[in-house]
Design a protein around this motif. Structure first.
Motif, PDB file in Angstrom:
ATOM      1  N   MET A  69      59.020  -6.675  21.054  1.00  0.00           N
ATOM      2  CA  MET A  69      58.119  -5.714  22.547  1.00  0.00           C
ATOM      3  C   MET A  69      57.635  -4.258  22.010  1.00  0.00           C
ATOM      4  O   MET A  69      57.273  -4.399  20.639  1.00  0.00           O
ATOM      5  CB  MET A  69      59.271  -4.884  23.398  1.00  0.00           C
ATOM      6  CG  MET A  69      60.287  -4.149  22.667  1.00  0.00           C
ATOM      7  SD  MET A  69      61.319  -2.584  23.775  1.00  0.00           S
ATOM      8  CE  MET A  69      59.577  -2.101  24.767  1.00  0.00           C
ATOM      9  N   ILE A 249      69.078 -10.709  28.148  1.00  0.00           N
ATOM     10  CA  ILE A 249      66.760 -10.684  28.085  1.00  0.00           C
ATOM     11  C   ILE A 249      66.654  -9.370  26.939  1.00  0.00           C
ATOM     12  O   ILE A 249      67.435  -8.955  26.768  1.00  0.00           O
ATOM     13  CB  ILE A 249      66.961 -10.360  29.735  1.00  0.00           C
ATOM     14  CG1 ILE A 249      67.456  -9.004  30.104  1.00  0.00           C
ATOM     15  CG2 ILE A 249      67.088 -11.790  30.456  1.00  0.00           C
ATOM     16  CD1 ILE A 249      66.908  -8.624  31.568  1.00  0.00           C
ATOM     17  N   GLU A 250      65.160  -8.956  27.376  1.00  0.00           N
ATOM     18  CA  GLU A 250      64.613  -7.656  26.538  1.00  0.00           C
ATOM     19  C   GLU A 250      64.912  -6.421  27.049  1.00  0.00           C
ATOM     20  O   GLU A 250      65.512  -6.502  28.497  1.00  0.00           O
ATOM     21  CB  GLU A 250      63.397  -7.888  26.457  1.00  0.00           C
ATOM     22  CG  GLU A 250      62.784  -6.885  25.789  1.00  0.00           C
ATOM     23  CD  GLU A 250      62.654  -5.580  26.635  1.00  0.00           C
ATOM     24  OE1 GLU A 250      62.772  -4.330  25.254  1.00  0.00           O
ATOM     25  OE2 GLU A 250      61.829  -5.459  26.895  1.00  0.00           O
ATOM     26  N   ASN A 252      65.231  -3.627  27.549  1.00  0.00           N
ATOM     27  CA  ASN A 252      64.335  -2.476  28.061  1.00  0.00           C
ATOM     28  C   ASN A 252      63.451  -3.470  29.943  1.00  0.00           C
ATOM     29  O   ASN A 252      62.953  -2.606  30.822  1.00  0.00           O
ATOM     30  CB  ASN A 252      62.572  -2.117  27.738  1.00  0.00           C
ATOM     31  CG  ASN A 252      63.784  -0.437  27.102  1.00  0.00           C
ATOM     32  OD1 ASN A 252      64.160   0.174  27.298  1.00  0.00           O
ATOM     33  ND2 ASN A 252      62.961   0.045  25.853  1.00  0.00           N
ATOM     34  N   SER A 253      64.157  -4.626  29.846  1.00  0.00           N
ATOM     35  CA  SER A 253      63.780  -5.673  31.154  1.00  0.00           C
ATOM     36  C   SER A 253      64.887  -5.031  32.236  1.00  0.00           C
ATOM     37  O   SER A 253      64.387  -6.274  33.035  1.00  0.00           O
ATOM     38  CB  SER A 253      62.983  -6.331  30.946  1.00  0.00           C
ATOM     39  OG  SER A 253      62.624  -6.791  29.907  1.00  0.00           O
ATOM     40  N   THR A 256      64.238  -5.149  36.001  1.00  0.00           N
ATOM     41  CA  THR A 256      62.856  -6.844  36.581  1.00  0.00           C
ATOM     42  C   THR A 256      64.268  -7.171  37.425  1.00  0.00           C
ATOM     43  O   THR A 256      64.410  -9.067  37.694  1.00  0.00           O
ATOM     44  CB  THR A 256      63.119  -7.917  36.135  1.00  0.00           C
ATOM     45  OG1 THR A 256      64.049  -7.821  34.842  1.00  0.00           O
ATOM     46  CG2 THR A 256      61.515  -7.491  34.685  1.00  0.00           C
ATOM     47  N   ASP A 516      61.716 -14.880  32.645  1.00  0.00           N
ATOM     48  CA  ASP A 516      60.401 -13.737  33.118  1.00  0.00           C
ATOM     49  C   ASP A 516      59.426 -13.081  34.790  1.00  0.00           C
ATOM     50  O   ASP A 516      58.935 -14.464  34.833  1.00  0.00           O
ATOM     51  CB  ASP A 516      59.644 -13.613  31.895  1.00  0.00           C
ATOM     52  CG  ASP A 516      58.977 -13.036  31.679  1.00  0.00           C
ATOM     53  OD1 ASP A 516      58.016 -12.600  30.790  1.00  0.00           O
ATOM     54  OD2 ASP A 516      58.992 -11.617  32.103  1.00  0.00           O
ATOM     55  N   SER A 518      57.692 -11.278  35.522  1.00  0.00           N
ATOM     56  CA  SER A 518      56.638  -9.995  34.891  1.00  0.00           C
ATOM     57  C   SER A 518      55.142 -10.556  34.972  1.00  0.00           C
ATOM     58  O   SER A 518      54.678 -10.224  36.007  1.00  0.00           O
ATOM     59  CB  SER A 518      56.874  -9.518  33.815  1.00  0.00           C
ATOM     60  OG  SER A 518      56.651 -10.259  32.660  1.00  0.00           O
ATOM     61  N   SER A 558      56.385   2.449  29.153  1.00  0.00           N
ATOM     62  CA  SER A 558      56.150   0.478  29.361  1.00  0.00           C
ATOM     63  C   SER A 558      55.177  -0.172  29.289  1.00  0.00           C
ATOM     64  O   SER A 558      55.650  -1.071  29.127  1.00  0.00           O
ATOM     65  CB  SER A 558      56.966   0.471  30.413  1.00  0.00           C
ATOM     66  OG  SER A 558      55.794   1.370  31.184  1.00  0.00           O
ATOM     67  N   TYR A 607      50.220  -5.480  31.545  1.00  0.00           N
ATOM     68  CA  TYR A 607      51.257  -5.571  30.749  1.00  0.00           C
ATOM     69  C   TYR A 607      50.003  -4.806  30.072  1.00  0.00           C
ATOM     70  O   TYR A 607      48.542  -5.976  29.595  1.00  0.00           O
ATOM     71  CB  TYR A 607      51.656  -6.390  29.926  1.00  0.00           C
ATOM     72  CG  TYR A 607      53.126  -6.293  30.694  1.00  0.00           C
ATOM     73  CD1 TYR A 607      54.103  -5.670  29.921  1.00  0.00           C
ATOM     74  CD2 TYR A 607      53.601  -6.285  31.850  1.00  0.00           C
ATOM     75  CE1 TYR A 607      55.278  -4.874  30.485  1.00  0.00           C
ATOM     76  CE2 TYR A 607      55.040  -6.433  32.566  1.00  0.00           C
ATOM     77  CZ  TYR A 607      55.552  -5.724  31.747  1.00  0.00           C
ATOM     78  OH  TYR A 607      56.915  -5.483  32.206  1.00  0.00           O
TER      79      TYR A 607
END
Length: 643
Positions: A69, A249-250, A252-253, A256, A516, A518, A558, A607
């Protein structure tokens, strides 16, 4: 008389020419590969050194996390550092190798040696580099842990829902202060730190004069930040649930998701059950990393973050520094919250999170001085130390203090590249810890070895609660004499157990959606969606039905900004898509799917990494997708990314 060449001789000549040409082409390709191999060896060698220098003292898990990330707030610096240290060296190597080929091609003996030596040296350099990072980071153990089930968490976890917890008749208030990247390391060696000069003298005094579980030793003590707790939301989760934030998951996700570990019982859940009014005050976007989701779902916290302050006139609409607003403002807002909370008859829990001391080098606010010269991070740390101490002193002067416990804890160790590079590898870096005004005392006078997991039951005990068995989650009440997991197994063994797969953690995280949602790119050229005439929007056709389109400003933490679409939509709507671009020719056009975020409400997240963090004003066109798969323009807006 001319020379007559037979067909056979002509065929042989042509074949010789073709063979010579093929050899030349093969030779050129071979030399290009030769240069590429040497360049790649230098790039890998420098990259290994850079990774270990940039993220010194971190585990393989943490380095993988950072590589997956954008680094919060430091993307440009990290990228340029890599370019100067690694990419530039690789380009220089390519130039030197190319020049050697050209200059030495007539010196046949040296040329042949060069052609053989460089590939051999390159392969050796690559092998040694890979072996060095493999050994240093113990990649074998990391890979093994990722594919090995362990019963460590399952065997040691105590479900708080199954434990009897008894509170005193008069419930005590709680003020819990998370200090970004705050370690005991920053104190002087005499006080238990690792620095020659104490950077955090006020915080050192607070910890030494109150409780940090160092027993009879008059030095700082703190908790180990274990696997799954080494970034902010993981740290907050670990200290209030006594569990590592191990998710598929990642890391800091979690923002979501619709749920944040609904099957667990946390500090917030227990206090809510006991009638506490709970609030979270932070100067950044609470949604980042799922913090808002977690605290709202586990304790019903009221959230007072950057956007609350902006929307309620606590700060100007266009105010934005660092990650939102600085700690100076956060403490002032906290005082206002405390004055209101203390006026109620309900017990309260006010939780705060500072941000000025975030890497890289922190944020210099108006209260900072330069007592450490050009060492900006030390100046920021010292400023934070003073601000926290003054805030605690203010609390101690208030009528509600007598019945209030204050817990101050770092969230995790600093991720700053070089701030602790001179700290001895023998020094055990720990998270800062202080318990103030608790109505209980430790049962033993021994120096405790503990982790941030132990904060969960210890915080409840500091409120006068009696905990059956003195264990909750993976934590132990430090006021009791019961051994912590660190004291039983050691830090290395505990981290290994946490790093391996756990049936319990998989069960608890089973609600997490791995898809995902996003930023999915849409092929506008080859897609099947029909874009209708952009000169007529839904709002123009029926102004009453036109949705309101707005943006949430770009957040450096973020690395994104958000597009919010609220209002009435067509009955046959199947989705919302946003076209985003900065270049006039739309050469950088990206498509984003908006996610349904409530009744008649959609949100799309854009992003910065998708546009290489370009400083520009971004054009945004919002489309409704109907049942016929056609795009109908709803409206347009703009948002800026600027450093």
């Amino acid at each position: 008389m001319g020379v007559i060449v037979s067909e056979t001789e002509n065929f042989a000549i042509q074949n010789t020419k073709k063979s010579t040409s093929a050899k030349k082409i093969a030779g050129v390709i071979g030399k290009i590969f030769w240069v590429i191999l040497g360049t790649l060896a230098v790039l890998i060698f420098r990259s290994v050194i850079w990774v270990l220098k940039t993220w010194n003292n971190l585990s393989m898990e943490e380095i993988v996390y950072h590589l997956k990330m954008p680094l919060e707030g430091t993307n440009d610096d990290i990228i340029w550092d890599y370019i100067f240290y690694c990419a530039a060296a690789a380009v220089l190597a390519a130039v030197i190798l190319t020049c050697l080929l050209i200059l030495m091609r007539k010196k046949k003996r040296f040329y042949r040696v060069l052609l053989g030596a460089v590939p051999a040296a390159s392969v050796l350099m690559i092998a040694l580099s890979v072996n060095h990072i493999w050994t240093t980071l113990d990649v074998s153990a990391y890979v093994k842990n990722q594919n090995t089930y362990s019963s460590f968490i399952d065997d040691n976890y105590v479900d708080p829902a199954s434990v009897d917890i008894n509170f005193p008749e008069q419930k005590r208030n709680l003020i819990y202060i998370y200090l970004e990247s705050m370690e005991t390391t920053y104190a002087d060696q005499q006080s238990g730190g690792a620095f020659e000069e104490n950077v955090i003298p006020e915080l050192t005094r607070l910890s030494l004069e109150n409780e940090n579980f160092s027993g009879e030793e008059s030095i700082l003590n703190g908790g180990y930040a274990l696997t799954g707790t080494t970034w902010t939301v993981g740290a907050m989760f670990g200290q209030t649930s006594a569990l590592p934030l191990l998710i598929p998951i990642e890391k800091n996700s979690m923002d979501t998701q619709e749920n944040f570990f609904p099957g667990i019982t946390t500090l917030g859940d227990i206090l809510e059950e006991e009638g506490y009014r709970q609030e979270l005050v932070i100067g950044s976007d609470a949604e980042f990393g799922g913090r808002k989701l977690y605290f709202e779902q586990h304790g019903g916290y009221e959230i007072y973050d950057y956007y609350y302050s902006k929307n309620h006139g606590e700060i100007p609409e266009d105010y934005y520094v660092w990650w939102g607003y600085e700690d100076e403002r956060m403490f002032e807002h906290a005082k206002e919250r405390l004055n209101e909370l203390s006026a109620s008859s309900e017990p309260f829990n006010l939780t705060l999170l500072t941000v000025d001391t975030h890497f890289e080098d922190g944020y210099v606010c108006g209260l900072c001085t330069d007592e450490f010269g050009d060492d900006q991070y030390s100046n920021v740390m010292a400023c934070s130390s003073r601000q926290v101490s003054e805030f605690v002193q203010w609390i101690q002067e208030q009528p509600f203090y007598e019945n209030t416990t204050i817990v101050i804890s770092g969230d995790h160790l600093t991720m700053d590249v070089d701030y602790c590079e001179d700290v001895s590898s023998d020094y055990e870096r720990k998270v800062y810890t202080a318990y103030i005004n608790a109505p209980v005392s430790p049962e033993t006078d021994t120096y405790r070895e503990y982790s941030t997991f132990d904060a969960f039951p210890t915080t409840l005990a500091s409120l006068g609660a009696e905990i059956e068995g003195d264990r909750l989650g993976l934590g132990v009440n430090l006021y009791s004499s019961k051994e912590t997991l660190i004291e039983q197994y050691g830090v290395e063994s505990v981290n290994q157990g946490l790093s391996q797969k756990s049936a319990l953690m998989e069960k608890l995280s089973s609600t997490i959606q791995k898809e995902d949602v996003s930023a999915s790119e849409y092929d506008s050229a080859g897609g099947s969606i029909e874009i209708k005439d952009e000169t007529e929007t839904a709002a123009e056709t029926d102004p009453a039905a036109g949705p309101v389109i707005s943006t949430v400003p770009y957040d450096f933490q973020s690395g994104k900004f958000a597009v919010e679409i609220n209002g009435a939509f067509s009955d046959d709507i199947t989705g919302i898509k946003c076209a985003v671009w900065a270049e006039e020719d739309q050469s950088d056009l990206m498509w984003y799917d908006a996610v349904n975020s409530g009744e008649n409400s959609y949100t799309a997240e854009v992003y910065g990494v998708d546009f290489n963090y370009k400083n520009a004003v971004y054009n945004i066109h919002v489309y409704e997708v109907n049942g016929e798969n056609a795009l109908i323009l709803l409206g347009a807006c703009q948002e800026a990314i600027s450093s």
